[in-house]
Scaffold this motif. Structure first.
Motif, PDB file in Angstrom:
ATOM      1  N   HIS A 152       0.889  -1.225  -0.027  1.00 49.24           N
ATOM      2  CA  HIS A 152       0.092  -0.149  -0.013  1.00 49.24           C
ATOM      3  C   HIS A 152       1.032   1.339  -0.083  1.00 49.24           C
ATOM      4  O   HIS A 152       0.733   2.225  -0.839  1.00 49.24           O
ATOM      5  CB  HIS A 152      -0.804  -0.076   1.198  1.00 49.24           C
ATOM      6  CG  HIS A 152      -1.972  -0.947   1.145  1.00 49.24           C
ATOM      7  ND1 HIS A 152      -2.743  -1.399   2.295  1.00 49.24           N
ATOM      8  CD2 HIS A 152      -2.506  -1.890   0.241  1.00 49.24           C
ATOM      9  CE1 HIS A 152      -3.519  -2.555   2.050  1.00 49.24           C
ATOM     10  NE2 HIS A 152      -3.108  -2.810   0.819  1.00 49.24           N
ATOM     11  N   LYS A 167      -5.703   2.629   0.170  1.00 52.50           N
ATOM     12  CA  LYS A 167      -6.323   1.808   0.927  1.00 52.50           C
ATOM     13  C   LYS A 167      -8.016   1.892   0.476  1.00 52.50           C
ATOM     14  O   LYS A 167      -8.748   0.637   0.232  1.00 52.50           O
ATOM     15  CB  LYS A 167      -6.448   1.816   2.190  1.00 52.50           C
ATOM     16  CG  LYS A 167      -5.074   1.290   2.793  1.00 52.50           C
ATOM     17  CD  LYS A 167      -4.614   1.556   4.257  1.00 52.50           C
ATOM     18  CE  LYS A 167      -3.298   1.012   4.668  1.00 52.50           C
ATOM     19  NZ  LYS A 167      -3.175   1.265   6.159  1.00 52.50           N
ATOM     20  N   THR A 168      -8.724   2.962   0.412  1.00 52.09           N
ATOM     21  CA  THR A 168      -9.881   3.051   0.099  1.00 52.09           C
ATOM     22  C   THR A 168     -10.210   2.577  -1.323  1.00 52.09           C
ATOM     23  O   THR A 168     -11.168   1.930  -1.614  1.00 52.09           O
ATOM     24  CB  THR A 168     -10.475   4.724   0.265  1.00 52.09           C
ATOM     25  OG1 THR A 168     -10.226   4.813   1.682  1.00 52.09           O
ATOM     26  CG2 THR A 168     -12.116   4.720   0.040  1.00 52.09           C
ATOM     27  N   ARG A 171     -10.112  -1.110  -1.290  1.00 50.88           N
ATOM     28  CA  ARG A 171     -11.472  -2.016  -0.725  1.00 50.88           C
ATOM     29  C   ARG A 171     -12.443  -1.813  -1.377  1.00 50.88           C
ATOM     30  O   ARG A 171     -13.220  -2.818  -1.657  1.00 50.88           O
ATOM     31  CB  ARG A 171     -11.613  -1.192   0.494  1.00 50.88           C
ATOM     32  CG  ARG A 171     -12.432  -1.980   1.532  1.00 50.88           C
ATOM     33  CD  ARG A 171     -12.722  -1.408   2.877  1.00 50.88           C
ATOM     34  NE  ARG A 171     -13.396  -0.234   2.618  1.00 50.88           N
ATOM     35  CZ  ARG A 171     -12.874   1.136   3.230  1.00 50.88           C
ATOM     36  NH1 ARG A 171     -11.452   1.040   3.418  1.00 50.88           N
ATOM     37  NH2 ARG A 171     -13.551   2.254   2.930  1.00 50.88           N
ATOM     38  N   SER A 175     -14.294  -4.805  -3.177  1.00 51.85           N
ATOM     39  CA  SER A 175     -15.726  -5.069  -3.196  1.00 51.85           C
ATOM     40  C   SER A 175     -16.443  -5.189  -4.520  1.00 51.85           C
ATOM     41  O   SER A 175     -17.399  -6.063  -4.653  1.00 51.85           O
ATOM     42  CB  SER A 175     -16.308  -3.961  -2.282  1.00 51.85           C
ATOM     43  OG  SER A 175     -17.443  -4.164  -1.966  1.00 51.85           O
TER      44      SER A 175
END
Length: 185
Positions: A152, A167-168, A171, A175
């Motif tokens: 990251h 990171k967002t 994620r 998803s």
């Protein structure tokens, strides 16, 4: 007593200058002898250094009655050259074995049965299709993480984004990929 024998006597008494003089006198010829067998600058330099390090340690053991200083030095050099050749042969065997092991592993991975190969190809296509359906910003960080193996923090540095943003995006992108795969199943 010859000058070389006198130098050896001084070396045995710990005279560094005498070792330097002996080195100046014989190092080039020892290097040339080593070159004929080793054909490597680094290995020849190592042999010369090893010979004179040994001379420093055992100069007091030289026996005038057993031969000349030149013969003694050349014997030491021959011994160091043979040691080097043996080391190179061992190293060569290890490298050859590693290459053979690599080929065995490679041939084992190549011999995947056709059904598995088709399944892998289909899954690969599904991943590419799913990746094309998510926003490019999320796809970019996912590809950097999974295909290039970046952490990251490394992704943040490479893209100029904050660590939290990386990171967002990861994620959210993962998803969306998960949802896309669940809809296919």
């Amino acid at each position: 007593m010859s000058e070389a024998k006198n130098l050896l006597t001084q070396i045995a008494q710990g005279e560094r200058q005498a070792l330097s003089q002996l080195y100046d006198r014989y190092s080039r010829i020892i290097y040339a002898i080593a070159w004929k067998s080793l054909n490597s600058v680094e290995d020849c330099e190592e042999v010369v250094l090893d010979v004179f390090a040994q001379v420093w340690k055992i100069a007091d053991r030289f026996d005038v009655d057993k031969g000349s200083i030149e013969q003694w030095l050349f014997t030491l050099a021959r011994s160091r050259i043979l040691d080097r050749l043996r080391k190179l042969q061992r190293l060569n065997k290890v490298v050859t074995a590693a290459i053979a092991d690599g080929k065995e592993i490679e041939s084992a991975t190549i011999s995947v049965d056709p059904l598995t190969a088709v399944e892998i190809a289909e899954r690969h296509q599904q991943v590419l299709t799913a990746l094309s359906c998510i926003p490019s910003a999320q796809r970019e960080v996912i590809e950097m993480a999974y295909y290039r193996g970046l952490t990251h923090a490394e992704i943040a540095t490479a893209t100029g984004l904050s660590l939290g943003t990386v990171k967002t995006r990861l994620r959210l992108g993962l998803s969306k990929l998960r949802v896309g795969f669940e809809n296919e199943s």
